[in-house]
Scaffold this active site. Structure first.
Site, PDB file in Angstrom:
ATOM      1  N   VAL A   9       0.867  -1.306   0.047  1.00 52.30           N
ATOM      2  CA  VAL A   9       0.044  -0.112  -0.013  1.00 52.30           C
ATOM      3  C   VAL A   9       0.749   1.314   0.105  1.00 52.30           C
ATOM      4  CG1 VAL A   9      -1.846   1.247   1.135  1.00 52.30           C
ATOM      5  CG2 VAL A   9      -1.854  -1.200   1.202  1.00 52.30           C
ATOM      6  N   LYS A  11      -7.431  -1.868   9.481  1.00 52.57           N
ATOM      7  CA  LYS A  11      -8.573  -2.208  10.055  1.00 52.57           C
ATOM      8  C   LYS A  11      -8.458  -3.226  11.459  1.00 52.57           C
ATOM      9  CE  LYS A  11      -7.219  -5.154   6.514  1.00 52.57           C
ATOM     10  NZ  LYS A  11      -7.056  -5.145   5.237  1.00 52.57           N
ATOM     11  N   ILE A  49     -13.766   0.721  -2.791  1.00 50.15           N
ATOM     12  CA  ILE A  49     -15.022   1.088  -2.734  1.00 50.15           C
ATOM     13  C   ILE A  49     -15.225   2.221  -1.715  1.00 50.15           C
ATOM     14  CG2 ILE A  49     -17.524   0.363  -2.426  1.00 50.15           C
ATOM     15  CD1 ILE A  49     -16.521  -2.624  -2.871  1.00 50.15           C
ATOM     16  N   LYS A  85     -13.155  -5.361   9.555  1.00 56.17           N
ATOM     17  CA  LYS A  85     -13.917  -4.518   8.740  1.00 56.17           C
ATOM     18  C   LYS A  85     -15.399  -4.308   9.311  1.00 56.17           C
ATOM     19  CE  LYS A  85     -10.870  -5.784   4.854  1.00 56.17           C
ATOM     20  NZ  LYS A  85     -10.900  -6.840   3.663  1.00 56.17           N
TER      21      LYS A  85
HETATM   22  N1  NAP Z   1      -2.521  -5.124   0.848  1.00 60.03           N
HETATM   23  C1  NAP Z   1      -3.576  -4.517   0.570  1.00 60.03           C
HETATM   24  O1  NAP Z   1      -4.463  -4.891  -0.325  1.00 60.03           O
HETATM   25  C2  NAP Z   1      -4.265  -3.768   2.033  1.00 60.03           C
HETATM   26  C3  NAP Z   1      -5.610  -3.400   1.575  1.00 60.03           C
HETATM   27  C4  NAP Z   1      -6.216  -2.843   2.456  1.00 60.03           C
HETATM   28  C5  NAP Z   1      -5.713  -2.473   3.739  1.00 60.03           C
HETATM   29  N2  NAP Z   1      -4.430  -2.798   3.820  1.00 60.03           N
HETATM   30  C6  NAP Z   1      -3.708  -2.441   4.977  1.00 60.03           C
HETATM   31  O2  NAP Z   1      -2.818  -1.696   4.997  1.00 60.03           O
HETATM   32  C7  NAP Z   1      -1.631  -1.887   5.879  1.00 60.03           C
HETATM   33  C8  NAP Z   1      -0.622  -2.119   5.107  1.00 60.03           C
HETATM   34  O3  NAP Z   1      -0.404  -3.348   4.401  1.00 60.03           O
HETATM   35  P1  NAP Z   1       0.468  -3.921   3.164  1.00 60.03           P
HETATM   36  O4  NAP Z   1      -0.197  -4.904   2.603  1.00 60.03           O
HETATM   37  O5  NAP Z   1       1.049  -2.585   2.492  1.00 60.03           O
HETATM   38  O6  NAP Z   1       1.793  -4.441   4.025  1.00 60.03           O
HETATM   39  P2  NAP Z   1       3.057  -4.841   3.710  1.00 60.03           P
HETATM   40  O7  NAP Z   1       3.287  -5.270   2.234  1.00 60.03           O
HETATM   41  O8  NAP Z   1       3.517  -5.973   4.582  1.00 60.03           O
HETATM   42  O9  NAP Z   1       4.102  -3.735   3.976  1.00 60.03           O
HETATM   43  C9  NAP Z   1       4.256  -3.395   5.381  1.00 60.03           C
HETATM   44  C10 NAP Z   1       5.371  -1.959   5.717  1.00 60.03           C
HETATM   45  O10 NAP Z   1       5.481  -1.783   6.721  1.00 60.03           O
HETATM   46  C11 NAP Z   1       6.898  -1.646   7.061  1.00 60.03           C
HETATM   47  N3  NAP Z   1       7.239  -2.128   8.580  1.00 60.03           N
HETATM   48  C12 NAP Z   1       6.956  -3.145   9.105  1.00 60.03           C
HETATM   49  N4  NAP Z   1       7.416  -2.923  10.424  1.00 60.03           N
HETATM   50  C13 NAP Z   1       7.811  -1.717  10.501  1.00 60.03           C
HETATM   51  C14 NAP Z   1       8.169  -0.733  11.641  1.00 60.03           C
HETATM   52  N5  NAP Z   1       8.353  -1.308  12.857  1.00 60.03           N
HETATM   53  N6  NAP Z   1       8.669   0.417  11.336  1.00 60.03           N
HETATM   54  C15 NAP Z   1       8.134   0.978  10.172  1.00 60.03           C
HETATM   55  N7  NAP Z   1       7.693   0.331   9.120  1.00 60.03           N
HETATM   56  C16 NAP Z   1       7.418  -1.065   9.342  1.00 60.03           C
HETATM   57  C17 NAP Z   1       7.582  -2.764   6.359  1.00 60.03           C
HETATM   58  O11 NAP Z   1       8.847  -2.312   6.035  1.00 60.03           O
HETATM   59  P3  NAP Z   1       9.983  -3.228   5.093  1.00 60.03           P
HETATM   60  O12 NAP Z   1       9.195  -3.081   3.569  1.00 60.03           O
HETATM   61  O13 NAP Z   1      11.200  -2.406   5.067  1.00 60.03           O
HETATM   62  O14 NAP Z   1       9.614  -4.601   5.606  1.00 60.03           O
HETATM   63  C18 NAP Z   1       6.517  -2.505   4.922  1.00 60.03           C
HETATM   64  O15 NAP Z   1       7.126  -1.553   4.218  1.00 60.03           O
HETATM   65  C19 NAP Z   1      -2.193  -2.885   6.798  1.00 60.03           C
HETATM   66  O16 NAP Z   1      -2.794  -2.262   7.783  1.00 60.03           O
HETATM   67  C20 NAP Z   1      -3.088  -3.609   6.001  1.00 60.03           C
HETATM   68  O17 NAP Z   1      -4.219  -4.177   6.679  1.00 60.03           O
HETATM   69  C21 NAP Z   1      -3.691  -3.627   2.808  1.00 60.03           C
END
Ligand code: NAP
Length: 431
Positions: free
Chosen positions: A16, A108, A139, A208
């Site tokens: 994201v 969420k 959405i 959600k």
């Molecule tokens: N993916 C989706 O489609 C989606 C949809 C709706 C909502 N969300 C929500 O959006 C949020 C992010 O999701 P995502 O899919 O983007 O997750 P992700 O790909 O796993 O990315 C998480 C990011 O957080 C960083 N991180 C982890 N621990 C950290 C810390 N202690 N300090 C600073 N940064 C840290 C990671 O760093 P590194 O990259 O260096 O490891 C990574 O860049 C979550 O709450 C998820 O529920 C995601």
């Protein structure tokens, strides 16, 4: 567009986070026009500074400890895209709001567990808390519930809130394969996480739903007040039987107002193939809202992924830059009611029951007797093939009956010696 830049700090540069950077770069001109000023990423934080992310972050300050972003002077918003209900995400959001900095998050889990306290903190400090991306990504359901439907007394909110589950159920139907097989495939293709439990056990959809309930009914998000059941136990036979009966199986999050309180659950349910919800397939999400003036409405779109989620985050940023700010859950946090929940026992519906029985004389009569004793009347029975003393599938649908009564009957049916394995009971929802 002239004007003082709207300066943000971005924590989390994963799926994201990178999507948000790309959207802000690619559509910088139109976002600035809509926001009334340019949106500028002042600082970023993630775990690994060396990781290649495919976006240009050269003008941004790198901060190792995400919580320290909340201390940067002159910030207009902090964007939390780390994830997780506790730990660095929670610490950062709390610290930012405490310092009066508006927060945009897609988290969420955080809102389902701490939404009330964070909304209260946000209000006390006069800082907005925005989270359009947290539910059904692409959405704009938060905005519609909080603002578009603000004139309505909402009676019910239903949704297909988890794209991974909907993808698995769709694949099972289209290919006739069993759950485990389709899940493995979904993991290999990147549609399901290595640890898929949050998705397939209904936890993600439940997070959600807590948020949707809070917005719809003016209650505090309360993760403990939900009945949650996932899709692990759904078999290819269930999918096929549902199809023969004219239904599709969907993992539905539903929250409805009843005389006894608000009932929330995340459970696999049957919906008619011909209904709008039945047509929502693959990774798509859908949210159905029923209001007293607006009537019913269904929104469909992509619920997750880089693009749809980033789109929602940036929409929140544009609102903030324009100075548009409403309480996190639509009404002042102090007015959010506590509790008022009731269980699913009182939901009156048709039901689907799949039992695997040893084909012995009298077994169907035993099942029918138990249902009769619980005042649940049978609508139809579907049985394919016969093989004495071998397991056979029996699918039964019921006339409308309260869920609690049907569950009691099924618990007793499960104890019959001629019943093998766990019966599968699902509500038949008709919109
Ligand atoms: N993916 C989706 O489609 C989606 C949809 C709706 C909502 N969300 C929500 O959006 C949020 C992010 O999701 P995502 O899919 O983007 O997750 P992700 O790909 O796993 O990315 C998480 C990011 O957080 C960083 N991180 C982890 N621990 C950290 C810390 N202690 N300090 C600073 N940064 C840290 C990671 O760093 P590194 O990259 O260096 O490891 C990574 O860049 C979550 O709450 C998820 O529920 C995601």
């Amino acid at each position: 567009v002239a004007g003082k830049p709207f300066r943000i700090a971005l924590a989390g540069l994963g799926t994201v986070g990178v999507g948000v950077v790309k959207a802000l770069h690619q559509n910088a001109g139109l976002i600035a026009a809509r926001a009334g000023r340019p949106v500028e990423i002042a600082a970023v934080s993630a775990r690994n500074k060396k990781k290649k992310r495919g976006v240009d972050l050269s003008g941004c300050t790198w901060v190792t400890d995400a919580k320290a972003l909340a201390e940067i002077p002159g910030l207009d918003a902090v964007v939390e895209l780390i994830g997780g209900a506790e730990g660095p995400a929670h610490d950062l959001v709390k610290a930012s709001l405490k310092n009066g900095i508006p927060v945009v998050t897609a988290n969420k889990a955080l809102l389902a567990h701490h939404g009330y306290r964070l909304a209260k903190l946000a209000e006390d400090k006069g800082a907005a808390l925005k989270y359009e991306a947290a539910v059904a990504g692409g959405i704009p359901v938060i905005k519609s519930l909080r603002e578009g439907f603000a004139a309505n007394n909402i009676k019910a909110v239903y949704g297909i809130l988890n794209g991974t589950c909907n993808y698995i159920l769709t694949e099972m139907r289209e290919t006739g394969r069993d759950f485990a097989d389709v899940l493995n495939d979904a993991q290999a293709k990147g549609y399901a996480e290595a640890d898929p439990s949050f998705d397939i056990d209904g936890v993600d959809a439940a997070h959600k739903l807590c948020i949707l309930s809070a917005l719809a009914f003016g209650v505090r998000p309360d993760f403990k007040s939900l009945k949650i059941s996932g899709i692990r136990h759904i078999t290819a036979r269930d999918i096929l039987a549902a199809q023969e009966l004219g239904f599709r199986i969907k993992l539905l999050g539903s929250a409805r107002r009843t005389d006894k309180g608000i009932v929330q659950s995340v459970e696999p349910c049957l919906v008619p193939i011909a209904s709008p919800m039945g047509a929502v397939e693959g990774v798509y999400n859908a949210v159905f809202v029923e209001g007293d003036f607006v009537g019913t409405g269904l929104s469909v779109g992509r619920g997750a992924g880089e693009g749809p989620t980033a789109s929602a985050v940036v929409a929140d940023l544009i609102d903030l830059a324009r100075g548009f700010c409403v309480p996190a859950f639509g009404i002042p946090a102090a007015s959010l009611k506590k509790g008022g929940w009731t269980d699913t026992g009182g939901i009156v519906s048709h039901f689907y029951l799949h039992v695997v029985v040893l084909d012995r004389p009298g077994v169907l009569a035993d099942i029918a007797a138990i249902m009769r004793d619980h005042e649940v009347s049978i609508e139809a029975v579907l049985q394919r093939g016969r093989d004495p003393d071998k397991p056979v599938s029996v699918v039964i649908t019921s006339h409308p009956a309260p869920q609690g009564r049907v569950e009691k009957a099924v618990a007793q049916i499960a104890k019959l010696r001629s019943v093998a394995g766990r019966p599968c009971l699902m509500r038949i929802e008709n919109f």
